[in-house]
Design a protein around this motif. Structure first.
Motif, PDB file in Angstrom:
ATOM      1  N   GLN A   1      51.236  -5.193  59.488  1.00 57.27           N
ATOM      2  CA  GLN A   1      50.065  -6.083  59.370  1.00 57.27           C
ATOM      3  C   GLN A   1      49.446  -6.190  60.758  1.00 57.27           C
ATOM      4  OE1 GLN A   1      50.299 -10.345  58.879  1.00 57.27           O
ATOM      5  NE2 GLN A   1      48.652 -10.384  57.379  1.00 57.27           N
ATOM      6  N   ILE A   2      48.658  -5.174  61.093  1.00 54.19           N
ATOM      7  CA  ILE A   2      48.041  -5.153  62.425  1.00 54.19           C
ATOM      8  C   ILE A   2      46.567  -4.807  62.299  1.00 54.19           C
ATOM      9  CG2 ILE A   2      50.139  -4.591  63.702  1.00 54.19           C
ATOM     10  CD1 ILE A   2      49.363  -1.699  63.743  1.00 54.19           C
ATOM     11  N   ASP A   3      45.815  -5.085  63.378  1.00 56.45           N
ATOM     12  CA  ASP A   3      44.383  -4.810  63.353  1.00 56.45           C
ATOM     13  C   ASP A   3      44.128  -3.314  63.252  1.00 56.45           C
ATOM     14  OD1 ASP A   3      43.655  -7.476  63.491  1.00 56.45           O
ATOM     15  OD2 ASP A   3      43.891  -7.505  65.679  1.00 56.45           O
ATOM     16  N   LYS A   4      42.941  -3.009  62.763  1.00 61.35           N
ATOM     17  CA  LYS A   4      42.537  -1.606  62.621  1.00 61.35           C
ATOM     18  C   LYS A   4      42.442  -0.980  64.018  1.00 61.35           C
ATOM     19  CE  LYS A   4      38.794   1.220  60.749  1.00 61.35           C
ATOM     20  NZ  LYS A   4      37.509   1.212  60.034  1.00 61.35           N
ATOM     21  N   SER A   5      43.110   0.136  64.199  1.00 59.31           N
ATOM     22  CA  SER A   5      43.094   0.816  65.499  1.00 59.31           C
ATOM     23  C   SER A   5      43.619   2.223  65.277  1.00 59.31           C
ATOM     24  CB  SER A   5      44.017   0.095  66.488  1.00 59.31           C
ATOM     25  OG  SER A   5      45.358   0.183  66.021  1.00 59.31           O
ATOM     26  N   THR A   6      43.432   3.070  66.281  1.00 50.16           N
ATOM     27  CA  THR A   6      43.991   4.424  66.146  1.00 50.16           C
ATOM     28  C   THR A   6      45.519   4.360  66.184  1.00 50.16           C
ATOM     29  OG1 THR A   6      43.539   4.701  68.489  1.00 50.16           O
ATOM     30  CG2 THR A   6      42.002   5.744  66.959  1.00 50.16           C
ATOM     31  N   ASP A   7      46.069   3.360  66.896  1.00 49.41           N
ATOM     32  CA  ASP A   7      47.532   3.191  66.892  1.00 49.41           C
ATOM     33  C   ASP A   7      48.037   2.906  65.483  1.00 49.41           C
ATOM     34  OD1 ASP A   7      48.030   3.693  69.500  1.00 49.41           O
ATOM     35  OD2 ASP A   7      48.306   1.605  70.111  1.00 49.41           O
ATOM     36  N   ASN A   8      47.234   2.154  64.736  1.00 44.36           N
ATOM     37  CA  ASN A   8      47.612   1.836  63.359  1.00 44.36           C
ATOM     38  C   ASN A   8      47.681   3.128  62.535  1.00 44.36           C
ATOM     39  OD1 ASN A   8      47.860   0.692  60.824  1.00 44.36           O
ATOM     40  ND2 ASN A   8      46.280  -0.852  61.134  1.00 44.36           N
ATOM     41  N   VAL A   9      46.721   4.017  62.753  1.00 52.90           N
ATOM     42  CA  VAL A   9      46.731   5.308  62.038  1.00 52.90           C
ATOM     43  C   VAL A   9      47.954   6.109  62.478  1.00 52.90           C
ATOM     44  CG1 VAL A   9      45.476   7.454  61.615  1.00 52.90           C
ATOM     45  CG2 VAL A   9      44.209   5.315  61.909  1.00 52.90           C
ATOM     46  N   ALA A  10      48.219   6.098  63.783  1.00 54.77           N
ATOM     47  CA  ALA A  10      49.369   6.850  64.296  1.00 54.77           C
ATOM     48  C   ALA A  10      50.667   6.331  63.668  1.00 54.77           C
ATOM     49  CB  ALA A  10      49.428   6.739  65.819  1.00 54.77           C
ATOM     50  N   LEU A  11      50.739   5.017  63.506  1.00 53.24           N
ATOM     51  CA  LEU A  11      51.952   4.424  62.915  1.00 53.24           C
ATOM     52  C   LEU A  11      52.125   4.882  61.463  1.00 53.24           C
ATOM     53  CD1 LEU A  11      54.360   2.564  63.049  1.00 53.24           C
ATOM     54  CD2 LEU A  11      52.833   0.602  62.835  1.00 53.24           C
ATOM     55  N   TYR A  12      51.003   4.964  60.750  1.00 52.51           N
ATOM     56  CA  TYR A  12      51.049   5.484  59.370  1.00 52.51           C
ATOM     57  C   TYR A  12      51.624   6.908  59.381  1.00 52.51           C
ATOM     58  CZ  TYR A  12      49.079   7.929  55.304  1.00 52.51           C
ATOM     59  OH  TYR A  12      48.902   8.726  54.201  1.00 52.51           O
ATOM     60  N   LEU A  13      51.077   7.735  60.270  1.00 49.30           N
ATOM     61  CA  LEU A  13      51.526   9.138  60.315  1.00 49.30           C
ATOM     62  C   LEU A  13      52.983   9.243  60.781  1.00 49.30           C
ATOM     63  CD1 LEU A  13      48.275  10.766  61.735  1.00 49.30           C
ATOM     64  CD2 LEU A  13      49.074  10.729  59.374  1.00 49.30           C
TER      65      LEU A  13
ATOM     66  N   PRO B   1      51.159  -1.161  54.292  1.00 57.15           N
ATOM     67  CA  PRO B   1      50.180  -1.927  55.054  1.00 57.15           C
ATOM     68  C   PRO B   1      49.800  -3.210  54.333  1.00 57.15           C
ATOM     69  CG  PRO B   1      49.081  -0.174  53.843  1.00 57.15           C
ATOM     70  CD  PRO B   1      50.549  -0.073  53.509  1.00 57.15           C
ATOM     71  N   LEU B   2      49.524  -4.259  55.095  1.00 53.01           N
ATOM     72  CA  LEU B   2      49.094  -5.532  54.509  1.00 53.01           C
ATOM     73  C   LEU B   2      47.745  -5.942  55.076  1.00 53.01           C
ATOM     74  CD1 LEU B   2      52.353  -7.707  54.597  1.00 53.01           C
ATOM     75  CD2 LEU B   2      51.403  -6.427  52.654  1.00 53.01           C
ATOM     76  N   ASN B   3      46.932  -6.543  54.212  1.00 54.09           N
ATOM     77  CA  ASN B   3      45.636  -7.075  54.615  1.00 54.09           C
ATOM     78  C   ASN B   3      45.851  -8.050  55.776  1.00 54.09           C
ATOM     79  OD1 ASN B   3      43.124  -8.444  54.750  1.00 54.09           O
ATOM     80  ND2 ASN B   3      42.763  -8.095  52.561  1.00 54.09           N
ATOM     81  N   THR B   4      45.059  -7.891  56.833  1.00 54.85           N
ATOM     82  CA  THR B   4      45.236  -8.763  58.002  1.00 54.85           C
ATOM     83  C   THR B   4      44.815 -10.197  57.681  1.00 54.85           C
ATOM     84  OG1 THR B   4      43.118  -7.859  58.728  1.00 54.85           O
ATOM     85  CG2 THR B   4      45.078  -7.020  59.816  1.00 54.85           C
ATOM     86  N   ALA B   5      44.119 -10.395  56.559  1.00 61.68           N
ATOM     87  CA  ALA B   5      43.704 -11.758  56.188  1.00 61.68           C
ATOM     88  C   ALA B   5      44.829 -12.528  55.487  1.00 61.68           C
ATOM     89  CB  ALA B   5      42.484 -11.692  55.267  1.00 61.68           C
TER      90      ALA B   5
ATOM     91  N   PRO C   1      61.725  -4.717  53.872  1.00 64.49           N
ATOM     92  CA  PRO C   1      61.528  -3.643  54.840  1.00 64.49           C
ATOM     93  C   PRO C   1      62.601  -3.665  55.925  1.00 64.49           C
ATOM     94  CG  PRO C   1      60.092  -5.478  55.352  1.00 64.49           C
ATOM     95  CD  PRO C   1      60.789  -5.839  54.070  1.00 64.49           C
ATOM     96  N   THR C   2      62.726  -2.539  56.611  1.00 65.38           N
ATOM     97  CA  THR C   2      63.657  -2.484  57.745  1.00 65.38           C
ATOM     98  C   THR C   2      62.964  -2.993  59.001  1.00 65.38           C
ATOM     99  OG1 THR C   2      64.592  -0.554  56.695  1.00 65.38           O
ATOM    100  CG2 THR C   2      65.233  -0.923  58.973  1.00 65.38           C
ATOM    101  N   VAL C   3      61.673  -2.737  59.094  1.00 61.02           N
ATOM    102  CA  VAL C   3      60.909  -3.165  60.267  1.00 61.02           C
ATOM    103  C   VAL C   3      59.590  -3.778  59.794  1.00 61.02           C
ATOM    104  CG1 VAL C   3      59.548  -2.294  62.238  1.00 61.02           C
ATOM    105  CG2 VAL C   3      61.882  -1.509  61.918  1.00 61.02           C
ATOM    106  N   VAL C   4      59.170  -4.850  60.485  1.00 62.48           N
ATOM    107  CA  VAL C   4      57.832  -5.418  60.269  1.00 62.48           C
ATOM    108  C   VAL C   4      57.078  -5.271  61.585  1.00 62.48           C
ATOM    109  CG1 VAL C   4      56.507  -7.501  59.760  1.00 62.48           C
ATOM    110  CG2 VAL C   4      58.680  -7.096  58.590  1.00 62.48           C
ATOM    111  N   VAL C   5      55.933  -4.625  61.533  1.00 59.70           N
ATOM    112  CA  VAL C   5      55.109  -4.525  62.743  1.00 59.70           C
ATOM    113  C   VAL C   5      53.933  -5.469  62.559  1.00 59.70           C
ATOM    114  CG1 VAL C   5      53.833  -2.996  64.312  1.00 59.70           C
ATOM    115  CG2 VAL C   5      55.793  -2.114  63.014  1.00 59.70           C
ATOM    116  N   ALA C   6      53.856  -6.467  63.444  1.00 53.70           N
ATOM    117  CA  ALA C   6      52.831  -7.502  63.305  1.00 53.70           C
ATOM    118  C   ALA C   6      51.937  -7.515  64.544  1.00 53.70           C
ATOM    119  CB  ALA C   6      53.509  -8.850  63.136  1.00 53.70           C
ATOM    120  N   ARG C   7      50.852  -8.288  64.449  1.00 54.61           N
ATOM    121  CA  ARG C   7      49.932  -8.378  65.582  1.00 54.61           C
ATOM    122  C   ARG C   7      50.569  -9.142  66.731  1.00 54.61           C
ATOM    123  NH1 ARG C   7      45.196 -10.460  61.813  1.00 54.61           N
ATOM    124  NH2 ARG C   7      47.071 -11.112  60.743  1.00 54.61           N
ATOM    125  N   PRO C   8      50.260  -8.710  67.964  1.00 54.93           N
ATOM    126  CA  PRO C   8      50.796  -9.449  69.102  1.00 54.93           C
ATOM    127  C   PRO C   8      50.349 -10.902  69.011  1.00 54.93           C
ATOM    128  CG  PRO C   8      49.567  -7.508  69.838  1.00 54.93           C
ATOM    129  CD  PRO C   8      49.372  -7.630  68.360  1.00 54.93           C
TER     130      PRO C   8
END
Ligand code: MCA
Length: 486
Positions: A19-31, A42-46, A61-68
């Motif tokens: 659940q993180i903001d749209k960014s190229t890092d977010n795409v990289a994490l998907y890949l 992925p979860l809606n940031t809202a 999940p094993t890992v949750v990646v959230a916004r700083p």
């Protein structure tokens, strides 16, 4: 990132909630997830922390990646995952040894899981396999004639099928340049349109472009050359005009597509008359990827969503799964290589939404003409589509109905000029307290994502019911159909 996930204990088939903001890092994490065989979720940031709690609890999940900076807002269920891997994912990535190779996965192994709202108010995790994503990506890339020199304007969120799979997979398959905007801002989009060849959007975005003025000669007046704000000829701009939108803005475009919500014929027609472009409308679902599309070459007919995509079988049926005659209205059923592997840990829901021979009951109501074009006419559920987001009334009703002073509520979607449909709550009070509309609205804060909140509260003496005592949502929708349009 794949190395970091692996070091954090993510194994093939494990879910990674993001659940993180749209960014190229977010795409990289998907890949990275695809590469190391994890399931990207992925979860809606809202979404609020209580909504996130449900997803995390359900998906384990094993890992949750959230916004700083949001760590403290995260639900206890995330904290319960343990603190071992707690910390910055960026730091974990820097520290990790690169993940070597690509994890071997079978076509039927899960690649991603996306939650869809449920009629009962409980969201369902749609399990999407590598074969699902691959078949859909290849079909669209070919059908929409993607080529090496395309440039895609990307303004959609990447926590849904539309922005994440439909748009990005097409661009990735031909290694296209992508102008990747964090969100849809009209001025920015108009600035970038001349640099791109393809844009994919939801109807609200096209409506907002059309709300911009046509270009006009700027009004200027001559002012005292000694005054402060003037140019070298002593002219002063009276005001900053909003950016204009017209055919010139779109001259480099070869394809505009629209989906996720129905586009009205009026918007289609106005867009064509303003820009010379016919928007290609297509139809899909989280559970199935893209299902139909208007043709790339050939007539795009406003109000229809086109033909079944290659590989997709489509039929229109009565309630028993029997095909209705050509042109007759019924429920759309499909079989497709893009069709999901079922709902996560909800086998009974999966079974209920399939026929025994594999046809998936979409819940969308429509008809197919003699040429095979599908026209959607509504939905068999009361789901609301607002600005391309699906909202199930039950989720909102459950919160409001629980409040003291509320007897019951009927939450509906009514026509809205910007969002297509807007959420409205019709509230019957029981007279025990004087609960105000502001208090009703406040009760949803922090509980449901703001896009699900009603835009209007209406007081009523009672809700219309049929003989079986079921609330007649259709009657409510008719009663309030002009709330935002007159
Ligand atoms: C934002 N708000 C909304 C919506 N979006 N309210 C109702 N419906 C919405 N869709 C509210 C926010 O809660 C906030 O309210 C206020 O509007 C401003 O928020 P902001 O983020 O600035 O909104 P926006 O930039 O104006 O967003 C409108 C939008 C966006 C661009 C249309 O909703 C959007 O990107 N929609 C696309 C959704 C999408 O990708 N759907 C695909 C899923 P407040 O001020 O009260 O806090 S469907 C799919 O993938 C299927 C498979 C398919 O076929 O495509």
């Amino acid at each position: 990132m794949a190395g970091a996930l692996s070091r954090l204990g993510v194994a093939t088939g494990d879910r990674v909630v993001v659940q993180i903001d749209k960014s190229t890092d977010n795409v990289a994490l998907y890949l990275a997830c695809l590469r190391m065989g994890a399931v990207f979720l992925p979860l809606n940031t809202a979404y609020t922390s209580s909504e996130v709690a449900y997803f995390v609890d359900d998906a384990s999940p094993t890992v949750v990646v959230a916004r700083p900076g949001t760590l403290n807002d995260l639900p206890t269920v995330v904290v319960a995952l343990g603190t071992e891997g707690d910390g910055s994912f960026g730091a974990a990535t820097d520290a990790a040894a690169p993940f070597v190779g690509i994890a071997e996965r079978d076509p039927d192994d899960l690649a991603a899981m996306l939650y869809t709202s449920g009629t009962t108010g409980r969201s369902k995790g749609a399990m999407l396999t590598h074969a699902n994503l691959e078949s859909n990506a290849l079909a669209l890339h070919d059908f929409w004639a993607f080529r090496a020199d395309d440039v895609l304007l990307h303004t959609l969120p990447i926590f849904h099928v539309h922005g994440l799979f439909v748009a990005l997979h097409c661009a990735m398959l031909s290694g296209n340049e992508v102008i990747f905007l964090p969100k849809f801002e009209v001025a920015q989009v108009i600035e970038q349109l001349p640099n791109v060849t393809v844009m994919m959007g939801v109807p609200t975005q096209y409506t907002r472009l059309l709300a911009q003025p046509r270009p006009q000669t700027q009004v200027r007046i001559q002012v005292d050359p000694g005054a402060n704000r003037h140019d070298s000829q002593g002219f002063e701009d009276l005001h900053q005009d909003p950016p204009a939108f017209d055919a010139g803005t779109c001259s480099s475009i070869r394809l505009f597509t629209s989906g996720s919500a129905p586009m009205t014929e009026a918007v289609h027609t106005e867009f064509t008359s303003r820009t010379g472009h016919q928007i290609l409308e297509r139809y899909g679902m989280t559970e199935a990827g893209m299902i139909t599309s208007n043709p790339y070459t050939g007539d795009r007919v406003p109000g229809t969503v086109g033909f079944a995509l290659p590989g997709v079988e489509l039929r229109v049926c009565d309630g028993d799964g029997l095909s209705v005659p050509t042109g007759a209205t019924g429920v759309v059923e499909i079989r497709s290589p893009g069709l999901f592997a079922g709902y996560w840990q909800m086998p009974e829901r999966t079974t209920a939404e399939h026929r025994c021979d594999g046809w998936f009951i979409t819940g969308d109501v429509g008809s197919v003409d003699a040429q095979g074009r599908l026209t959607l006419e509504g939905r068999s559920s009361d789901m609301i589509i607002s600005g391309g987001y699906n909202i199930y009334p039950k989720e909102v009703e459950m919160v409001l109905d629980d409040l003291p002073g509320v007897l019951e509520t009927g939450v509906i979607g009514v026509p809205h000029p910007d969002l297509g449909e807007a959420v409205v709550a019709v509230v019957v009070r029981d007279g025990t307290t004087d609960i105000t509309n502001d208090e009703l609205a406040a009760s949803l804060d922090g509980v449901l994502a703001r896009f699900k909140h009603p835009k209007r509260y209406i007081s009523a003496e009672a809700l219309p019911r049929n003989a079986m005592s079921k609330v007649q949502k259709a009657a409510l929708r008719t009663d309030y159909s002009d709330l935002f349009t007159t």
